[in-house]
Design a protein around this motif. Structure first.
Motif, PDB file in Angstrom:
ATOM      1  N   LYS A 291       0.831  -1.203   0.000  1.00 35.38           N
ATOM      2  CA  LYS A 291       0.000   0.000   0.000  1.00 35.38           C
ATOM      3  C   LYS A 291       0.870   1.260   0.000  1.00 35.38           C
ATOM      4  CE  LYS A 291      -3.930  -2.179   2.335  1.00 35.38           C
ATOM      5  NZ  LYS A 291      -3.424  -3.553   2.227  1.00 35.38           N
TER       6      LYS A 291
ATOM      7  N   ASN B 106       1.103   3.485  -2.262  1.00 35.73           N
ATOM      8  CA  ASN B 106       0.389   4.650  -2.771  1.00 35.73           C
ATOM      9  C   ASN B 106      -0.989   4.185  -3.226  1.00 35.73           C
ATOM     10  OD1 ASN B 106      -0.543   6.866  -4.476  1.00 35.73           O
ATOM     11  ND2 ASN B 106       1.576   7.613  -4.395  1.00 35.73           N
ATOM     12  N   ASN B 107      -2.002   4.937  -2.902  1.00 37.04           N
ATOM     13  CA  ASN B 107      -3.359   4.564  -3.304  1.00 37.04           C
ATOM     14  C   ASN B 107      -3.652   4.902  -4.752  1.00 37.04           C
ATOM     15  OD1 ASN B 107      -4.108   3.529  -0.773  1.00 37.04           O
ATOM     16  ND2 ASN B 107      -4.580   5.583  -0.011  1.00 37.04           N
ATOM     17  N   ASP B 108      -2.775   5.698  -5.368  1.00 37.77           N
ATOM     18  CA  ASP B 108      -2.957   6.093  -6.759  1.00 37.77           C
ATOM     19  C   ASP B 108      -2.327   5.033  -7.665  1.00 37.77           C
ATOM     20  OD1 ASP B 108      -2.979   7.234  -9.278  1.00 37.77           O
ATOM     21  OD2 ASP B 108      -2.540   9.262  -8.531  1.00 37.77           O
ATOM     22  N   LYS B 109      -3.163   4.123  -8.156  1.00 38.34           N
ATOM     23  CA  LYS B 109      -2.646   3.008  -8.963  1.00 38.34           C
ATOM     24  C   LYS B 109      -1.997   3.508 -10.248  1.00 38.34           C
ATOM     25  CE  LYS B 109      -3.899  -1.613 -10.555  1.00 38.34           C
ATOM     26  NZ  LYS B 109      -4.978  -2.637 -10.639  1.00 38.34           N
ATOM     27  N   GLN B 110      -2.518   4.562 -10.811  1.00 42.54           N
ATOM     28  CA  GLN B 110      -1.944   5.097 -12.044  1.00 42.54           C
ATOM     29  C   GLN B 110      -0.542   5.635 -11.792  1.00 42.54           C
ATOM     30  OE1 GLN B 110      -3.062   4.689 -14.985  1.00 42.54           O
ATOM     31  NE2 GLN B 110      -1.507   5.896 -16.057  1.00 42.54           N
ATOM     32  N   LEU B 111      -0.344   6.266 -10.640  1.00 40.02           N
ATOM     33  CA  LEU B 111       0.977   6.782 -10.297  1.00 40.02           C
ATOM     34  C   LEU B 111       1.953   5.627 -10.086  1.00 40.02           C
ATOM     35  CD1 LEU B 111       2.523   9.407  -9.734  1.00 40.02           C
ATOM     36  CD2 LEU B 111       1.952   9.135  -7.321  1.00 40.02           C
TER      37      LEU B 111
ATOM     38  N   ARG C 273       1.735   2.760 -11.497  1.00 39.18           N
ATOM     39  CA  ARG C 273       1.997   2.208 -12.827  1.00 39.18           C
ATOM     40  C   ARG C 273       3.077   3.009 -13.542  1.00 39.18           C
ATOM     41  NH1 ARG C 273       0.384   2.844 -18.143  1.00 39.18           N
ATOM     42  NH2 ARG C 273       0.149   0.887 -19.316  1.00 39.18           N
TER      43      ARG C 273
ATOM     44  N   TYR D 122       5.434   4.793 -12.187  1.00 38.37           N
ATOM     45  CA  TYR D 122       6.732   4.574 -11.551  1.00 38.37           C
ATOM     46  C   TYR D 122       7.290   3.207 -11.931  1.00 38.37           C
ATOM     47  CZ  TYR D 122      10.490   4.853  -8.173  1.00 38.37           C
ATOM     48  OH  TYR D 122      11.735   4.903  -7.602  1.00 38.37           O
TER      49      TYR D 122
END
Length: 261
Positions: free
Chosen positions: A121, A123-128, A130, A132
């Motif tokens: 967990k 980061n909750n931002d899955k796009q971010l 991705r 990285y």
């Protein structure tokens, strides 16, 4: 990725002892690793190298001694403290690359790299996450293979994905346990090149390896182990000047490496 924690110790091993049954595999090991330095651990098979590095990240418990990472202390005999510290260890972001790649065959390269930060967990931002993960694949030269599956890659490519996966948690310390031992000779250089690039960026690393030339090129210090003991812990140039014929025969020719791949 350049480490700014200069002047302090990343890792301190104090009097580490480990037994398997009646066999003593680590004998009173003491080792200090400063931030931003590369330590290579060499020695014959069965000398305790892999057991030592696996003890550092908690894959093996120690019988005696203390492993300190920053302000976190891992003490084997105090089980509650050990487990509490092991949880904190994850927060300190210790990355590890094994002999085998351990990639999930049913997941793509990108999905494999994203697994650890998603699990922890980060980061909750899955796009971010991705983005990285893609950046780490680019870093190890595997971006064009992001949507492939492990079986479509060579051994060297899979190991580079494993390195990207370890980097995806933004580790403070990277551990490598003989990362090229499972590779065909012609694939070794592509993995060593990636690790060498990390060393130039100031990543704190401990590398267990049989690649003598590589160890002497990238390391700030070389640790030579035999029979569960550290016999030498010296700068590469100093170790080359040793009068110990057994050691000199082991390290052999340490001429520069051609990293062209």
């Amino acid at each position: 990725m350049k480490n700014t924690k200069k002047g302090s110790t990343a890792l301190e091993l104090k009097n580490i002892t480990k037994t398997f049954g009646t066999t003593l595999v680590l004998k009173n090991i003491c080792l200090s690793v400063p931030w931003g330095k590369v330590i290579s651990i060499i020695g014959p098979s069965g000398s305790g190298k892999s057991t030592l590095i696996r003890s550092i990240n908690g894959l093996e418990t120690i019988d005696e001694g203390d492993i300190e990472m920053g302000e976190v202390s891992l003490i084997a005999k105090n089980k509650s403290k050990f487990h509490k510290s092991k949880m904190k260890l994850q927060e300190m972001r210790i990355g590890m690359v094994f002999q085998s790649y351990n990639l999930f065959p049913h997941k793509t390269v990108l999905e494999n790299v994203m697994l650890a930060p998603l699990y922890h967990k980060k980061n909750n931002d899955k796009q971010l996450l991705r983005m990285y993960a893609l950046a780490m694949l680019d870093k190890v030269g595997m971006l064009v293979h992001a949507n492939k599956y492990p079986h479509q890659l060579s051994g060297g490519q899979q190991q580079r994905v494993a390195i990207a996966r370890a980097l995806a948690i933004e580790p403070d310390i990277m551990l490598f346990d003989e990362p090229t031992s499972a590779l065909d000779p012609e694939l070794v250089q592509e993995v060593l090149k990636v690790i060498k690039e990390l060393s130039t960026e100031g990543m704190t690393m401990i590398i267990v390896t049989h690649e003598m030339k590589f160890a002497f090129e990238v390391s700030d210090r070389i640790v030579f182990m035999e029979s569960g003991k550290i016999l030498y812990n010296e700068e590469p140039q100093q170790m080359k000047k040793s009068k110990d014929e057994r050691l000199l025969k082991f390290i052999g020719n340490v001429a520069p490496i051609d990293y062209t791949i």
